[in-house]
Design a protein around this motif. Structure first.
Motif, PDB file in Angstrom:
ATOM      1  N   VAL A 263       0.846  -1.195   0.000  1.00 38.08           N
ATOM      2  CA  VAL A 263       0.000   0.000   0.000  1.00 38.08           C
ATOM      3  C   VAL A 263       0.878   1.241   0.000  1.00 38.08           C
ATOM      4  O   VAL A 263       0.622   2.210  -0.729  1.00 38.08           O
ATOM      5  N   GLN A 264       1.937   1.195   0.817  1.00 37.67           N
ATOM      6  CA  GLN A 264       2.830   2.350   0.922  1.00 37.67           C
ATOM      7  C   GLN A 264       3.542   2.622  -0.408  1.00 37.67           C
ATOM      8  O   GLN A 264       3.691   3.762  -0.818  1.00 37.67           O
ATOM      9  N   VAL A 265       3.915   1.487  -1.026  1.00 36.17           N
ATOM     10  CA  VAL A 265       4.577   1.639  -2.329  1.00 36.17           C
ATOM     11  C   VAL A 265       3.623   2.292  -3.320  1.00 36.17           C
ATOM     12  O   VAL A 265       3.967   3.193  -4.072  1.00 36.17           O
ATOM     13  N   ARG A 266       2.375   1.846  -3.267  1.00 31.24           N
ATOM     14  CA  ARG A 266       1.379   2.433  -4.181  1.00 31.24           C
ATOM     15  C   ARG A 266       1.184   3.919  -3.884  1.00 31.24           C
ATOM     16  O   ARG A 266       1.049   4.745  -4.773  1.00 31.24           O
ATOM     17  N   CYS A 267       1.189   4.208  -2.554  1.00 31.89           N
ATOM     18  CA  CYS A 267       1.025   5.606  -2.163  1.00 31.89           C
ATOM     19  C   CYS A 267       2.228   6.432  -2.631  1.00 31.89           C
ATOM     20  O   CYS A 267       2.078   7.551  -3.124  1.00 31.89           O
ATOM     21  N   ALA A 268       3.397   5.832  -2.431  1.00 32.77           N
ATOM     22  CA  ALA A 268       4.618   6.544  -2.818  1.00 32.77           C
ATOM     23  C   ALA A 268       4.643   6.816  -4.318  1.00 32.77           C
ATOM     24  O   ALA A 268       5.130   7.846  -4.782  1.00 32.77           O
ATOM     25  N   LYS A 269       4.077   5.856  -5.041  1.00 32.85           N
ATOM     26  CA  LYS A 269       4.044   5.992  -6.495  1.00 32.85           C
ATOM     27  C   LYS A 269       3.238   7.227  -6.902  1.00 32.85           C
ATOM     28  O   LYS A 269       3.579   7.948  -7.841  1.00 32.85           O
ATOM     29  N   THR A 270       2.141   7.439  -6.163  1.00 32.15           N
ATOM     30  CA  THR A 270       1.302   8.589  -6.492  1.00 32.15           C
ATOM     31  C   THR A 270       1.915   9.910  -6.013  1.00 32.15           C
ATOM     32  O   THR A 270       1.495  10.972  -6.439  1.00 32.15           O
ATOM     33  N   ALA A 271       2.882   9.793  -5.051  1.00 30.54           N
ATOM     34  CA  ALA A 271       3.432  11.010  -4.449  1.00 30.54           C
ATOM     35  C   ALA A 271       4.874  11.282  -4.916  1.00 30.54           C
ATOM     36  O   ALA A 271       5.613  12.005  -4.246  1.00 30.54           O
ATOM     37  N   LYS A 272       5.248  10.662  -6.013  1.00 34.56           N
ATOM     38  CA  LYS A 272       6.666  10.802  -6.413  1.00 34.56           C
ATOM     39  C   LYS A 272       6.911  12.240  -6.950  1.00 34.56           C
ATOM     40  O   LYS A 272       6.027  12.864  -7.562  1.00 34.56           O
ATOM     41  N   TYR A 273       8.098  12.708  -6.640  1.00 35.08           N
ATOM     42  CA  TYR A 273       8.512  14.036  -7.106  1.00 35.08           C
ATOM     43  C   TYR A 273       8.960  13.983  -8.560  1.00 35.08           C
ATOM     44  O   TYR A 273       9.612  13.006  -8.950  1.00 35.08           O
ATOM     45  N   PRO A 274       8.691  15.010  -9.287  1.00 34.10           N
ATOM     46  CA  PRO A 274       9.274  15.089 -10.648  1.00 34.10           C
ATOM     47  C   PRO A 274      10.713  15.629 -10.567  1.00 34.10           C
ATOM     48  O   PRO A 274      11.048  16.722 -11.073  1.00 34.10           O
ATOM     49  N   ILE A 275      11.535  14.815  -9.844  1.00 36.42           N
ATOM     50  CA  ILE A 275      12.874  15.300  -9.490  1.00 36.42           C
ATOM     51  C   ILE A 275      13.790  15.451 -10.716  1.00 36.42           C
ATOM     52  O   ILE A 275      14.671  16.319 -10.764  1.00 36.42           O
ATOM     53  N   ALA A 276      13.548  14.574 -11.726  1.00 37.80           N
ATOM     54  CA  ALA A 276      14.390  14.615 -12.923  1.00 37.80           C
ATOM     55  C   ALA A 276      14.196  15.944 -13.660  1.00 37.80           C
ATOM     56  O   ALA A 276      15.174  16.634 -14.018  1.00 37.80           O
ATOM     57  N   ASN A 277      12.943  16.331 -13.836  1.00 35.12           N
ATOM     58  CA  ASN A 277      12.629  17.606 -14.494  1.00 35.12           C
ATOM     59  C   ASN A 277      13.217  18.781 -13.709  1.00 35.12           C
ATOM     60  O   ASN A 277      13.722  19.754 -14.272  1.00 35.12           O
ATOM     61  N   PHE A 278      13.107  18.627 -12.382  1.00 33.86           N
ATOM     62  CA  PHE A 278      13.649  19.675 -11.507  1.00 33.86           C
ATOM     63  C   PHE A 278      15.145  19.863 -11.749  1.00 33.86           C
ATOM     64  O   PHE A 278      15.644  20.991 -11.863  1.00 33.86           O
ATOM     65  N   LEU A 279      15.844  18.691 -11.830  1.00 32.88           N
ATOM     66  CA  LEU A 279      17.307  18.769 -12.019  1.00 32.88           C
ATOM     67  C   LEU A 279      17.652  19.375 -13.394  1.00 32.88           C
ATOM     68  O   LEU A 279      18.592  20.153 -13.528  1.00 32.88           O
TER      69      LEU A 279
ATOM     70  N   CYS B  91      11.129  21.470   0.680  1.00 38.17           N
ATOM     71  CA  CYS B  91      10.318  20.981  -0.431  1.00 38.17           C
ATOM     72  C   CYS B  91       8.836  21.012  -0.071  1.00 38.17           C
ATOM     73  O   CYS B  91       8.456  20.978   1.113  1.00 38.17           O
ATOM     74  N   VAL B  92       8.074  21.050  -1.124  1.00 41.71           N
ATOM     75  CA  VAL B  92       6.623  20.896  -0.914  1.00 41.71           C
ATOM     76  C   VAL B  92       6.392  19.491  -0.339  1.00 41.71           C
ATOM     77  O   VAL B  92       6.973  18.519  -0.825  1.00 41.71           O
ATOM     78  N   PRO B  93       5.597  19.335   0.735  1.00 34.97           N
ATOM     79  CA  PRO B  93       5.413  18.001   1.337  1.00 34.97           C
ATOM     80  C   PRO B  93       4.848  16.989   0.327  1.00 34.97           C
ATOM     81  O   PRO B  93       4.000  17.340  -0.498  1.00 34.97           O
ATOM     82  N   ARG B  94       5.341  15.783   0.443  1.00 38.87           N
ATOM     83  CA  ARG B  94       4.806  14.707  -0.413  1.00 38.87           C
ATOM     84  C   ARG B  94       3.519  14.201   0.223  1.00 38.87           C
ATOM     85  O   ARG B  94       3.483  13.826   1.377  1.00 38.87           O
ATOM     86  N   LYS B  95       2.523  14.250  -0.523  1.00 39.31           N
ATOM     87  CA  LYS B  95       1.221  13.792   0.005  1.00 39.31           C
ATOM     88  C   LYS B  95       0.936  12.396  -0.523  1.00 39.31           C
ATOM     89  O   LYS B  95       0.814  12.187  -1.727  1.00 39.31           O
ATOM     90  N   PHE B  96       0.824  11.480   0.421  1.00 37.79           N
ATOM     91  CA  PHE B  96       0.524  10.092   0.038  1.00 37.79           C
ATOM     92  C   PHE B  96      -0.973   9.886   0.030  1.00 37.79           C
ATOM     93  O   PHE B  96      -1.643  10.171   1.000  1.00 37.79           O
ATOM     94  N   LYS B  97      -1.444   9.397  -1.059  1.00 36.91           N
ATOM     95  CA  LYS B  97      -2.876   9.083  -1.144  1.00 36.91           C
ATOM     96  C   LYS B  97      -3.018   7.584  -1.047  1.00 36.91           C
ATOM     97  O   LYS B  97      -2.298   6.837  -1.702  1.00 36.91           O
TER      98      LYS B  97
END
Lengths: 364, 231
Positions: free
Chosen positions: B89-105, B213-219
């Motif tokens: 479940v956490q992995v699924r949540c993390a998937k929805t809350a992933k940062y677009p870190i590559a674009n940021f870099l 950073c903006v907080p990661r919100k897990f759904k």
């Protein structure tokens, strides 16, 4: 299931059939008692039943007494007469419960008989015994203790094996149920006490019953049996005398005596006069003791010309003598007694007396 | 004077019968025997039931003792299963809350002034305490995860640091950057030799930038929607 309470106790034996069991016939009289009268409801003559004469004699007669429906009351009072039965009028200082030894001595004499069933009943009413006289001045011993009065009891004894055999004569759970076993001689006295004695309860009355080989006289004074005697002479003595004199068989002699074909007085008088003199001695003795005079003599059981007996009795005893016909003293339901049985009603005296005794006994 | 009745009854009580078709003397023993039989039968039945229940209880106790280790094993497996399920479940949540870190870099590289050189860029996120040193890392059950970026670098033009800080707080990075600041005391002077044989010493400035950073919100998403999301 029926529960006997004080209230219905009086009604329990209101409908009773008396049965006299003999070897030749069983006589049944059904009565119904109300507070005012005793009514004869039905009479019947049934086959006889042989009772054992000794303990060794085994008779298979279980459930052999079957009473017809019209005579089958709920309860039966049975009367039997076997040679080994004993009935005596005994005088005791104490009741048999208080002094059994004296009572048995009076009944059996010196030879005690084992395996007998014994019963006593006081002839006088215990409640009617007169108060003892006031003690004399200076008589200290009489202060503590009232003088003991003689008390009269009818004592009956019957061998156990006979009583046990009688109890088995009746089928179970059917009418009638045996409730009382009496001796024939006692039942006859009960019938007489509720017949002529009740009719004239203040008089001195005697009853002479004549059987085959013996005669008994019972004397009642003011309703109470005060004397009972047995004489070793009965119908057979008269019949044999007449048969001997006229050269007949005894059966023919009896037939001749009953049909009044000849006057047998010259033959029977010596025999009967002897008997009636003994009866007279007894009655005179009692009359003196009771300070009364004999009012009447009732004769029953005579099969050898009752007319001759009455004639000789009257001349010997000098008192009114009559034949006692038991049904005359009681109400009879219409068509209860067939004409043939009315003629021989003396045969039903014992059955009637047994039924009355059970029906009227408040302690039964 | 009343005349007593001359009744001498020579029957004993047991010989005097009742005319009733049902006799007490028969009914009583039959009833007593029936009751006794009933009581005996009932006691036998109760005894049999007791013995049966007792044996059943013993067999159940034996079964229970057999089942205890299996049940403990089952409980352990159940706990593992629950943990794994929670991880999934956490992995699924993390998937929805992933940062677009590559674009940021990628965007970050474009806005960094040429005078600024990064020494390090650290992404920091909270770690949960471990009960056992070798136990697998437990999945976070927080619905919101705070994270931060720490950039350390050097520059020869200190005005560029201020520009860089402003650029970070611009709208282009608002999906990642909540706030950015330079912690106090993070500026240091550095003397180093310039590249080349005849080059002299170069003076540069070391700095650090903290980016909240903006907080990661897990759904929490269902397995089905998770699968659909992964597609």
């Amino acid at each position: 299931m029926s529960i006997v309470t004080e209230k219905n106790k009086a009604k329990k034996y209101a409908d009773v059939v008396g049965l006299e069991i003999t070897g030749t016939a069983t006589y049944a009289v059904r009565i119904f008692r109300t507070p005012r009268k005793i009514e004869i409801v039905s009479v019947a003559e049934l086959p006889g039943v042989q009772l054992p004469n000794s303990e060794e004699e085994v008779i298979k007669n279980a459930a052999s007494v079957v009473v017809p429906r019209q005579a089958a009351a709920p309860y039966a009072a049975v009367a039997v007469n076997v040679p080994s039965a004993i009935m005596r009028l005994v005088v005791l200082k104490k009741s048999p419960d208080e002094d059994a030894d004296a009572a048995l001595t009076e009944l059996f004499g010196t030879s005690r008989l084992a395996d007998y069933r014994i019963g006593f009943v006081e002839t006088s009413d215990p409640d009617a015994i007169a108060e003892p006289e006031a003690p004399q001045a200076g008589n200290d011993s009489s202060k503590d203790k009232a003088p003991e009065k003689d008390r009269m009891y009818i004592a009956c004894a019957l061998p156990n094996h006979v009583a046990e055999n009688v109890a088995k004569l009746f089928p179970e759970a059917r009418h009638p149920a045996p409730a009382s076993l009496q001796l024939s001689s006692a039942a006859r006295l009960a019938a007489f006490s509720r017949g002529p004695v009740r009719r004239d309860s203040t008089a001195l009355l005697a009853h002479l019953h004549v059987s085959e080989n013996q005669s008994t006289v019972a004397i009642f004074s003011r309703g109470v049996l005060v004397a009972y005697r047995q004489f070793p002479m009965g119908n057979s003595a008269v019949a044999s005398r007449v048969a001997q004199e006229f050269g007949l068989t005894e059966e023919l002699a009896i037939e001749m005596l009953n049909e009044n074909q000849v006057d047998p007085s010259s033959v029977t008088a010596p025999v009967l006069t002897t008997l009636f003199r003994q009866v007279a001695l007894s009655t005179e003795f009692v009359a003196r003791r009771e300070k009364s005079a004999l009012s009447g003599l009732f004769i029953s059981g005579v099969t050898t010309g009752i007319a001759h007996w009455l004639k000789i009795a009257e001349s010997t005893i000098q008192t009114p003598v009559e034949q006692w016909l038991p049904f005359d003293d009681f109400a009879v339901r219409s068509r209860a007694i067939p004409r043939t049985m009315h003629i021989v009603q003396e045969k039903f005296t014992v059955a009637l007396g047994a039924a009355i005794a059970l029906s009227e006994d408040p302690e039964a | 004077m009343s005349s007593p009745i001359l009744h001498v009854n020579l029957f004993v009580d047991s010989e005097r019968l009742s005319p009733a078709p049902v006799r007490l003397k028969f009914i009583m023993p039959i009833s007593a025997a029936f009751l006794a039989g009933l009581v005996i039968t009932a006691s036998f039945v109760v005894h049999a039931l007791y013995i049966s229940a007792e044996s059943e209880s013993k067999s159940l106790e034996i079964d229970l003792s057999d089942l205890k280790p299996k049940y403990a094993e089952f409980e352990k497996l159940q706990a593992d299963s629950d943990a794994l399920e929670a991880s999934v479940v956490q992995v699924r949540c993390a998937k929805t809350a992933k940062y677009p870190i590559a674009n940021f870099l990628v965007e970050l590289a474009k806005v960094v002034p040429p005078s600024i050189q990064f020494n390090s860029l650290t992404y920091e996120y909270p770690t949960l305490p471990r009960a056992m040193p070798f136990a697998p890392e437990p999945a976070s059950t927080n619905l919101v995860e705070e994270a931060s970026l720490r950039i350390s670098g050097r520059t020869s033009v200190h005005e560029d640091i201020a520009k860089f800080l402003e650029t970070l707080q611009a709208e282009n990075f608002s999906n990642i950057v909540k706030s950015a600041d330079i912690p106090r005391g993070s500026f240091r002077q550095e003397q180093r030799k310039a590249v080349g044989a005849d080059a002299g010493d170069v003076a540069s400035l070391l700095f650090e930038v903290n980016i909240e950073c903006v907080p990661r919100k897990f759904k929490s998403v269902s397995a089905k929607s998770g699968k659909e999301a992964s597609k």
